[in-house]
Write a protein that holds these residues in place. Structure first.
Motif, PDB file in Angstrom:
ATOM      1  N   SER A 162      -3.720   6.423  -1.429  1.00 63.02           N
ATOM      2  CA  SER A 162      -4.202   7.602  -0.707  1.00 63.02           C
ATOM      3  C   SER A 162      -3.305   8.795  -0.971  1.00 63.02           C
ATOM      4  O   SER A 162      -2.091   8.652  -1.149  1.00 63.02           O
ATOM      5  CB  SER A 162      -4.211   7.337   0.804  1.00 63.02           C
ATOM      6  N   ILE A 163      -3.910   9.980  -0.967  1.00 64.79           N
ATOM      7  CA  ILE A 163      -3.171  11.237  -1.000  1.00 64.79           C
ATOM      8  C   ILE A 163      -3.690  12.086   0.160  1.00 64.79           C
ATOM      9  O   ILE A 163      -4.886  12.362   0.249  1.00 64.79           O
ATOM     10  CB  ILE A 163      -3.370  11.999  -2.318  1.00 64.79           C
ATOM     11  N   VAL A 164      -2.783  12.483   1.045  1.00 66.00           N
ATOM     12  CA  VAL A 164      -3.136  13.350   2.160  1.00 66.00           C
ATOM     13  C   VAL A 164      -2.611  14.752   1.881  1.00 66.00           C
ATOM     14  O   VAL A 164      -1.422  14.925   1.571  1.00 66.00           O
ATOM     15  CB  VAL A 164      -2.560  12.836   3.489  1.00 66.00           C
ATOM     16  N   THR A 165      -3.469  15.743   1.964  1.00 65.28           N
ATOM     17  CA  THR A 165      -3.078  17.143   1.818  1.00 65.28           C
ATOM     18  C   THR A 165      -2.989  17.754   3.210  1.00 65.28           C
ATOM     19  O   THR A 165      -3.972  17.770   3.950  1.00 65.28           O
ATOM     20  CB  THR A 165      -4.107  17.904   0.964  1.00 65.28           C
ATOM     21  N   THR A 166      -1.792  18.250   3.568  1.00 64.54           N
ATOM     22  CA  THR A 166      -1.599  18.759   4.928  1.00 64.54           C
ATOM     23  C   THR A 166      -2.332  20.065   5.179  1.00 64.54           C
ATOM     24  O   THR A 166      -2.692  20.363   6.315  1.00 64.54           O
ATOM     25  CB  THR A 166      -0.113  18.959   5.236  1.00 64.54           C
ATOM     26  N   HIS A 167      -2.551  20.847   4.115  1.00 64.28           N
ATOM     27  CA  HIS A 167      -3.345  22.075   4.252  1.00 64.28           C
ATOM     28  C   HIS A 167      -3.676  22.592   2.857  1.00 64.28           C
ATOM     29  O   HIS A 167      -3.165  22.101   1.858  1.00 64.28           O
ATOM     30  CB  HIS A 167      -2.621  23.137   5.085  1.00 64.28           C
ATOM     31  N   SER A 168      -4.529  23.598   2.807  1.00 67.94           N
ATOM     32  CA  SER A 168      -5.185  23.973   1.556  1.00 67.94           C
ATOM     33  C   SER A 168      -4.407  24.938   0.666  1.00 67.94           C
ATOM     34  O   SER A 168      -4.876  25.267  -0.420  1.00 67.94           O
ATOM     35  CB  SER A 168      -6.550  24.606   1.879  1.00 67.94           C
ATOM     36  N   HIS A 169      -3.246  25.412   1.071  1.00 67.26           N
ATOM     37  CA  HIS A 169      -2.541  26.414   0.271  1.00 67.26           C
ATOM     38  C   HIS A 169      -2.187  25.879  -1.115  1.00 67.26           C
ATOM     39  O   HIS A 169      -1.856  24.701  -1.280  1.00 67.26           O
ATOM     40  CB  HIS A 169      -1.297  26.901   1.006  1.00 67.26           C
ATOM     41  N   ALA A 207       0.841  -1.197   0.000  1.00 65.23           N
ATOM     42  CA  ALA A 207       0.000   0.000   0.000  1.00 65.23           C
ATOM     43  C   ALA A 207       0.877   1.250   0.000  1.00 65.23           C
ATOM     44  O   ALA A 207       1.972   1.268   0.582  1.00 65.23           O
ATOM     45  CB  ALA A 207      -0.914   0.006   1.217  1.00 65.23           C
ATOM     46  N   GLN A 208       0.397   2.314  -0.661  1.00 66.45           N
ATOM     47  CA  GLN A 208       1.159   3.549  -0.741  1.00 66.45           C
ATOM     48  C   GLN A 208       0.280   4.764  -0.465  1.00 66.45           C
ATOM     49  O   GLN A 208      -0.884   4.815  -0.877  1.00 66.45           O
ATOM     50  CB  GLN A 208       1.808   3.702  -2.124  1.00 66.45           C
ATOM     51  N   LEU A 209       0.890   5.739   0.201  1.00 68.46           N
ATOM     52  CA  LEU A 209       0.236   7.002   0.518  1.00 68.46           C
ATOM     53  C   LEU A 209       1.199   8.128   0.187  1.00 68.46           C
ATOM     54  O   LEU A 209       2.386   8.051   0.515  1.00 68.46           O
ATOM     55  CB  LEU A 209      -0.160   7.044   1.995  1.00 68.46           C
ATOM     56  N   LEU A 210       0.685   9.176  -0.449  1.00 67.63           N
ATOM     57  CA  LEU A 210       1.481  10.359  -0.760  1.00 67.63           C
ATOM     58  C   LEU A 210       1.034  11.515   0.120  1.00 67.63           C
ATOM     59  O   LEU A 210      -0.169  11.764   0.253  1.00 67.63           O
ATOM     60  CB  LEU A 210       1.341  10.744  -2.232  1.00 67.63           C
ATOM     61  N   VAL A 211       1.994  12.210   0.712  1.00 70.27           N
ATOM     62  CA  VAL A 211       1.721  13.413   1.478  1.00 70.27           C
ATOM     63  C   VAL A 211       2.007  14.623   0.587  1.00 70.27           C
ATOM     64  O   VAL A 211       3.142  14.838   0.170  1.00 70.27           O
ATOM     65  CB  VAL A 211       2.588  13.481   2.745  1.00 70.27           C
ATOM     66  N   GLY A 266      -6.354   7.158  -9.282  1.00 69.94           N
ATOM     67  CA  GLY A 266      -7.565   6.766  -8.579  1.00 69.94           C
ATOM     68  C   GLY A 266      -7.450   6.797  -7.072  1.00 69.94           C
ATOM     69  O   GLY A 266      -8.314   6.255  -6.367  1.00 69.94           O
ATOM     70  N   ALA A 267      -6.419   7.431  -6.542  1.00 68.08           N
ATOM     71  CA  ALA A 267      -6.200   7.472  -5.096  1.00 68.08           C
ATOM     72  C   ALA A 267      -7.322   8.225  -4.398  1.00 68.08           C
ATOM     73  O   ALA A 267      -7.905   9.168  -4.935  1.00 68.08           O
ATOM     74  CB  ALA A 267      -4.862   8.135  -4.791  1.00 68.08           C
ATOM     75  N   ARG A 268      -7.624   7.814  -3.162  1.00 70.57           N
ATOM     76  CA  ARG A 268      -8.577   8.532  -2.322  1.00 70.57           C
ATOM     77  C   ARG A 268      -7.890   9.725  -1.689  1.00 70.57           C
ATOM     78  O   ARG A 268      -6.686   9.687  -1.396  1.00 70.57           O
ATOM     79  CB  ARG A 268      -9.152   7.615  -1.230  1.00 70.57           C
ATOM     80  N   THR A 269      -8.650  10.775  -1.455  1.00 68.28           N
ATOM     81  CA  THR A 269      -8.081  12.018  -0.953  1.00 68.28           C
ATOM     82  C   THR A 269      -8.489  12.258   0.499  1.00 68.28           C
ATOM     83  O   THR A 269      -9.622  11.992   0.902  1.00 68.28           O
ATOM     84  CB  THR A 269      -8.533  13.207  -1.811  1.00 68.28           C
ATOM     85  N   PHE A 270      -7.539  12.797   1.259  1.00 69.68           N
ATOM     86  CA  PHE A 270      -7.723  13.093   2.674  1.00 69.68           C
ATOM     87  C   PHE A 270      -7.216  14.501   2.943  1.00 69.68           C
ATOM     88  O   PHE A 270      -6.197  14.928   2.386  1.00 69.68           O
ATOM     89  CB  PHE A 270      -6.915  12.125   3.549  1.00 69.68           C
ATOM     90  N   ALA A 271      -7.885  15.228   3.827  1.00 75.13           N
ATOM     91  CA  ALA A 271      -7.441  16.564   4.237  1.00 75.13           C
ATOM     92  C   ALA A 271      -8.160  16.931   5.522  1.00 75.13           C
ATOM     93  O   ALA A 271      -9.199  16.352   5.862  1.00 75.13           O
ATOM     94  CB  ALA A 271      -7.718  17.610   3.158  1.00 75.13           C
ATOM     95  N   GLY A 272      -7.613  17.901   6.245  1.00 74.70           N
ATOM     96  CA  GLY A 272      -8.282  18.399   7.434  1.00 74.70           C
ATOM     97  C   GLY A 272      -9.666  18.913   7.099  1.00 74.70           C
ATOM     98  O   GLY A 272      -9.871  19.602   6.090  1.00 74.70           O
TER      99      GLY A 272
END
Length: 205
Positions: A56-63, A28-32, A78-84
């Motif tokens: 998965s792709i995690v965005t640490t903040h919206s800038h 499994a892989q996740l990109l920050v 096709g990665a799922r997206t995650f953010a605060g």
């Protein structure tokens, strides 16, 4: 490392750091932060998975400099997206999983702990991997750097909020050996930064 491989690439005109986390057990892989430069990010993904698997792709903040390649990378993988949760409405690419402080994200057999750090943006987050014998690893976005916390545009309330969260949710609970991976520039450790906390509060940035 025993169960997780961490790779780093600097991309874009603002030298943003993007991090690829690969589970050694499951693949499994996740990109920050899909910050910029889609071709480079796709090469990074292939370094971890020749099949270009990205879960998965995690965005640490919206800038804007942290999301420049987000839509393209989602379309390509096709990665799922995650953010605060508080930042998700400001990100043009829809967030599949809005995150609150204390949430967990799985990368194969590995847990990433979500730490809310309010101030740089309302929904900025850090990700903590507690690797046991491999130590603690913290991805801080633009909330913590070598030499200070993230920019708060001279807003005293935002600065106090950010520094309070960084002190209470990071420095008060994690050891000096914790490795810090910021959104720009070089890595650091909590031990290297801890002696400066008082100076940061006194100077106000």
């Amino acid at each position: 490392m025993t169960t997780l491989v961490i790779r780093k690439a600097s991309v874009g005109t603002m030298d943003n750091n993007s991090y690829l986390l690969t589970c050694r057990v499951s693949g499994a892989q996740l990109l920050v932060d899909a910050a910029a430069d889609l071709p480079r990010l796709l090469r990074l993904v292939r370094e971890g998975s020749p099949s270009s698997r990205l879960d998965s792709i995690v965005t640490t903040h919206s800038h804007h400099d942290h999301v420049g390649a987000l839509a393209q990378l989602v379309a390509a993988t096709g990665a799922r997206t995650f953010a605060g949760a508080a930042d998700a409405p400001a990100i043009a690419t829809p967030t599949d999983e809005p995150l609150e402080d204390g949430a967990l994200i799985r990368v194969g057999v590995n847990d990433l702990h979500v730490i809310g750090l309010r101030g740089h943006t309302p929904g900025s987050i850090a990700l903590l991997w507690r690797g046991g014998e491999d130590g603690d690893h913290l991805f801080t976005g633009d909330s913590l750097f070598p030499g200070g916390v993230g920019a708060t545009q001279g807003d005293a309330q935002r600065f106090t909020s950010l520094l309070d969260d960084v002190e209470q949710r990071i420095f008060d609970v994690l050891p000096d050996s914790t490795w810090v991976y910021p959104g720009h520039g070089d890595d650091t450790t909590l031990g290297a930064e801890r002696p400066q906390l008082g100076d940061w509060r006194e100077r106000g940035w």
